[in-house]
Design a protein around this motif. Sequence first.
Motif, PDB file in Angstrom:
ATOM      1  N   SER A   1      40.542  33.898  42.763  1.00 42.11           N
ATOM      2  CA  SER A   1      40.931  33.589  41.377  1.00 42.11           C
ATOM      3  C   SER A   1      41.914  34.632  40.854  1.00 42.11           C
ATOM      4  O   SER A   1      42.791  34.326  40.040  1.00 42.11           O
ATOM      5  CB  SER A   1      39.696  33.502  40.474  1.00 42.11           C
ATOM      6  N   LYS A   2      41.787  35.869  41.331  1.00 39.02           N
ATOM      7  CA  LYS A   2      42.747  36.915  40.937  1.00 39.02           C
ATOM      8  C   LYS A   2      44.123  36.633  41.528  1.00 39.02           C
ATOM      9  O   LYS A   2      45.145  36.787  40.853  1.00 39.02           O
ATOM     10  CB  LYS A   2      42.253  38.284  41.419  1.00 39.02           C
ATOM     11  N   LEU A   3      44.155  36.239  42.795  1.00 40.38           N
ATOM     12  CA  LEU A   3      45.453  35.944  43.413  1.00 40.38           C
ATOM     13  C   LEU A   3      46.095  34.717  42.761  1.00 40.38           C
ATOM     14  O   LEU A   3      47.312  34.658  42.605  1.00 40.38           O
ATOM     15  CB  LEU A   3      45.299  35.747  44.926  1.00 40.38           C
ATOM     16  N   ARG A   4      45.258  33.750  42.374  1.00 40.28           N
ATOM     17  CA  ARG A   4      45.814  32.586  41.687  1.00 40.28           C
ATOM     18  C   ARG A   4      46.418  32.998  40.352  1.00 40.28           C
ATOM     19  O   ARG A   4      47.519  32.560  39.984  1.00 40.28           O
ATOM     20  CB  ARG A   4      44.730  31.515  41.480  1.00 40.28           C
ATOM     21  N   TRP A   5      45.694  33.842  39.621  1.00 36.33           N
ATOM     22  CA  TRP A   5      46.193  34.343  38.341  1.00 36.33           C
ATOM     23  C   TRP A   5      47.527  35.068  38.548  1.00 36.33           C
ATOM     24  O   TRP A   5      48.506  34.827  37.844  1.00 36.33           O
ATOM     25  CB  TRP A   5      45.159  35.304  37.731  1.00 36.33           C
ATOM     26  N   ARG A   6      47.563  35.916  39.563  1.00 33.44           N
ATOM     27  CA  ARG A   6      48.764  36.718  39.814  1.00 33.44           C
ATOM     28  C   ARG A   6      49.934  35.862  40.308  1.00 33.44           C
ATOM     29  O   ARG A   6      51.069  36.044  39.865  1.00 33.44           O
ATOM     30  CB  ARG A   6      48.416  37.783  40.873  1.00 33.44           C
ATOM     31  N   CYS A   7      49.642  34.946  41.247  1.00 34.05           N
ATOM     32  CA  CYS A   7      50.732  34.269  41.972  1.00 34.05           C
ATOM     33  C   CYS A   7      51.054  32.872  41.457  1.00 34.05           C
ATOM     34  O   CYS A   7      52.122  32.343  41.751  1.00 34.05           O
ATOM     35  CB  CYS A   7      50.392  34.159  43.463  1.00 34.05           C
ATOM     36  N   VAL A   8      50.135  32.242  40.724  1.00 35.56           N
ATOM     37  CA  VAL A   8      50.321  30.824  40.388  1.00 35.56           C
ATOM     38  C   VAL A   8      50.350  30.565  38.885  1.00 35.56           C
ATOM     39  O   VAL A   8      51.249  29.895  38.393  1.00 35.56           O
ATOM     40  CB  VAL A   8      49.218  29.947  41.036  1.00 35.56           C
ATOM     41  N   ASP A   9      49.381  31.083  38.134  1.00 29.82           N
ATOM     42  CA  ASP A   9      49.233  30.655  36.743  1.00 29.82           C
ATOM     43  C   ASP A   9      48.482  31.698  35.920  1.00 29.82           C
ATOM     44  O   ASP A   9      47.265  31.801  35.993  1.00 29.82           O
ATOM     45  CB  ASP A   9      48.463  29.315  36.711  1.00 29.82           C
ATOM     46  N   GLN A  10      49.230  32.439  35.113  1.00 24.75           N
ATOM     47  CA  GLN A  10      48.602  33.509  34.345  1.00 24.75           C
ATOM     48  C   GLN A  10      47.880  32.982  33.108  1.00 24.75           C
ATOM     49  O   GLN A  10      47.343  33.759  32.312  1.00 24.75           O
ATOM     50  CB  GLN A  10      49.624  34.590  34.001  1.00 24.75           C
ATOM     51  N   ASN A  11      47.848  31.653  32.947  1.00 28.81           N
ATOM     52  CA  ASN A  11      47.049  31.096  31.847  1.00 28.81           C
ATOM     53  C   ASN A  11      45.574  30.992  32.196  1.00 28.81           C
ATOM     54  O   ASN A  11      44.745  30.780  31.308  1.00 28.81           O
ATOM     55  CB  ASN A  11      47.564  29.699  31.479  1.00 28.81           C
ATOM     56  N   LEU A  12      45.256  31.086  33.472  1.00 27.15           N
ATOM     57  CA  LEU A  12      43.851  30.962  33.890  1.00 27.15           C
ATOM     58  C   LEU A  12      43.342  32.318  34.363  1.00 27.15           C
ATOM     59  O   LEU A  12      43.693  32.792  35.442  1.00 27.15           O
ATOM     60  CB  LEU A  12      43.723  29.914  35.007  1.00 27.15           C
ATOM     61  N   ALA A  13      42.525  32.938  33.531  1.00 27.04           N
ATOM     62  CA  ALA A  13      42.015  34.280  33.841  1.00 27.04           C
ATOM     63  C   ALA A  13      41.164  34.256  35.105  1.00 27.04           C
ATOM     64  O   ALA A  13      40.503  33.255  35.403  1.00 27.04           O
ATOM     65  CB  ALA A  13      41.186  34.799  32.667  1.00 27.04           C
ATOM     66  N   PRO A  14      41.178  35.372  35.855  1.00 29.25           N
ATOM     67  CA  PRO A  14      40.310  35.464  37.038  1.00 29.25           C
ATOM     68  C   PRO A  14      38.839  35.272  36.666  1.00 29.25           C
ATOM     69  O   PRO A  14      38.438  35.511  35.524  1.00 29.25           O
ATOM     70  CB  PRO A  14      40.553  36.889  37.533  1.00 29.25           C
ATOM     71  N   LEU A  15      38.041  34.855  37.634  1.00 25.31           N
ATOM     72  CA  LEU A  15      36.598  34.755  37.445  1.00 25.31           C
ATOM     73  C   LEU A  15      35.987  36.148  37.420  1.00 25.31           C
ATOM     74  O   LEU A  15      36.444  37.058  38.112  1.00 25.31           O
ATOM     75  CB  LEU A  15      35.962  33.950  38.586  1.00 25.31           C
ATOM     76  N   THR A  16      34.920  36.296  36.651  1.00 27.87           N
ATOM     77  CA  THR A  16      34.155  37.538  36.687  1.00 27.87           C
ATOM     78  C   THR A  16      33.077  37.422  37.769  1.00 27.87           C
ATOM     79  O   THR A  16      32.760  36.313  38.233  1.00 27.87           O
ATOM     80  CB  THR A  16      33.461  37.793  35.340  1.00 27.87           C
TER      81      THR A  16
END
Lengths: 429, 429
Positions: free
Chosen positions: A339-354
């Motif tokens: 989820s962090k890599l998705r946030w970084r590389c794909v879509d910064q509107n979706l925060a990483p999971l905790t």
Amino acid sequence: METNSFVLKGDVCYNISKDLFDLRPLGYVVCVNGHSAGVYDNGSLPEQYTALPLIDCGHQLIVPGLNDIHVHAPQYGFRGIAMDLELLDWLNTYTFPEEKRYAELAYAENGYSIFAEDLQHSFTTRAVIFATMHVPATELLMDKLEATGLKTYVGKVNMDRNSPDYLTDGSAEQSLSATRKWLSEVESKHYVNTFPILTPRFTPTCSDELMKGLGEIKAELGLPVQSHLSENLSEIDWVKGLCPWSTCYGQTYEHFGLLGSARTIMAHCNYSTNEEIEILKKTDTYVAHCPQSNAFLSSGIAPIRRYLQEGMNVGLGTDVAGGASINMFRAVADAVACSKLRWRCVDQNLAPLTIQEAFYLATIGGGSFFGRVGSFAKGFDFDALVLDDSGIRSPRELNIAQRLERFCYLADEGGKLTAKYVAGRQIQL
Amino acid sequence: METNSFVLKGDVCYNISKDLFDLRPLGYVVCVNGHSAGVYDNGSLPEQYTALPLIDCGHQLIVPGLNDIHVHAPQYGFRGIAMDLELLDWLNTYTFPEEKRYAELAYAENGYSIFAEDLQHSFTTRAVIFATMHVPATELLMDKLEATGLKTYVGKVNMDRNSPDYLTDGSAEQSLSATRKWLSEVESKHYVNTFPILTPRFTPTCSDELMKGLGEIKAELGLPVQSHLSENLSEIDWVKGLCPWSTCYGQTYEHFGLLGSARTIMAHCNYSTNEEIEILKKTDTYVAHCPQSNAFLSSGIAPIRRYLQEGMNVGLGTDVAGGASINMFRAVADAVACSKLRWRCVDQNLAPLTIQEAFYLATIGGGSFFGRVGSFAKGFDFDALVLDDSGIRSPRELNIAQRLERFCYLADEGGKLTAKYVAGRQIQL
């Protein structure tokens, strides 16, 4: 241990909501007749439970069991190899030839013994499992799983098109007839832990006629369903061509009544469109998020933050052998990392999971598919893991939440499962 | 075992090029005076080696040792926790307060004992390590590492700006003076396994004056250098502001003579510009690729395929505690997995890494920083791991390459390290 009522004492941690842990240092978790009777602070065990057997786990962690809602038992034998292709080529090159071997019961006996034993010793308490198309081997797998004491759903796989000659049910009619035979034989076995689940492999290998027939069986027998959805971009394109009448991939299942009543699990959903998400929502379909598999098969990363925001049902799967590991703690850590890599590389509107959210997915998220499962709250089935983390050494004092987070990342590097309970029964380790 | 000449027999696998394994079922690897005298097929051991002690490892895997070229020893105590922030906040919130504790020798004794013992028992044969700014604790760490028999470079960290009051060398002059004191004390210890490496933490915490002075020490004493480069986007922006005279982040090191002669490791390089890549190439700088840390700190994914195409020096690092695990097999698997996600999510012009390439990075890629290290080819230092993979069960027959790939994914789930050699000396496990 046959007693179904007892008290565990130790460092208790479980989710009381998607993003919050309840932490009880040296707390009590009470099991009465296989169900949780609640969690109590150190020194505050209610009078009515003081006569129950008390199992003192010291400072070990006590957490709910983990639920793997997407895993392929016959692929366990080639986990961690053949990781160089994307989904469709991987299926044709590695997976189908391996699944073919389960036509031979001797091979299945060997492969499924290993799978069932390893699952028994893993952190998984409940699982939703693909077998192969072969009825005898599928029943063999169910026999073996029944003996583990774990609670599982197992599916004989249906496939009647775009499948190699050596791995097909033949016609839709033959596939449905084999399914009914399997269901009837399973019924006569009177399993208490192991249940059948309808398992169309995925739309590319299942004709409309087969889907329609499976939808009828679902309606008739009230059975749950598992399949794959929107895992890979080429797969999605393929489905568009195969079902020109469909409005989205998800609709190819919905159309035949295969979704609905919170009884269906769709693995992956990496690229679900708004329309597909609406279908999943209105049918209460479970998304089985499989972060390791989605990385290893170059599939992508599912937008799990969005699915949580939409209030959807989401659990975690190891998806062996797209994933290599049946360690569900690793699935929790991978869900956070991806989820962090998705946030970084794909879509910064979706925060990483905790870590709390990812642990929720592995416990209540997927557990709710089985009923009241995945929590120590009063009334839940008593599924628990007792974890010795003293082998993960540190010069620091850590609190319980930190120790649980660390266990997710390092379960296999110094962590140890010392006891495991499913519905109040202790599993032999 | 003190003998430095012997023969290992088993299922041998090592890279003969970036993308090719040499596989020798029940082959021989000959060690003469701590160096490889070559690899030979089953039944073909040359006459001159038949008198050497033969260690029969059966069908265990025999592979070169793994080289971790970026890891922070004082962060080992909080590996796997505090994974909710990006780099700069993570440093200030978790890392700096933890490193502060290494001012106390009693804490360092405890923390570094654990680190050195765990590293000794790990798959790592050689490592390049950050300590903290504290000279006594850094020497204590070096003493402990020397005793393991592993070959390591260790750096007293330099930091004189943008550092908390509790974790700073003070002025550039004080930092340089502490460094010279440390180097002089280390020299008097006459280590045979453990060597100093200059370690400016990173440009944000090192003034131009400090960098200049470290460049002078490097030139004077011919010492190697390690630091961080282009890990995180906010970090890169910060460096632009701090060094308005620089043309890119990499140039802030090059300008002071801190790169050059294949003696410098820069960790990460996730966002290196074309200009920065040219600087790294012309100075033969090593890139330490740390895929796990780059995921866990939401930093991104380095374009390692490009660096290989450019012919650059690249090795792997665990980067504990940005990464949680010191398992270098996991680093190999993570390098492959993250390259797939980069291909899928960021840039389809850069093909994913193969398992052969990732294993090359962990062996020869990083090993070459130490000399002729990371291969069994004749003349290389004899670093080897003997691996029992019989606990990773499967109904299938697997070839050696498949078994090694599987070990990368599942080392900690049934794999076992049964022997480890560094420069021909057996490490106690």
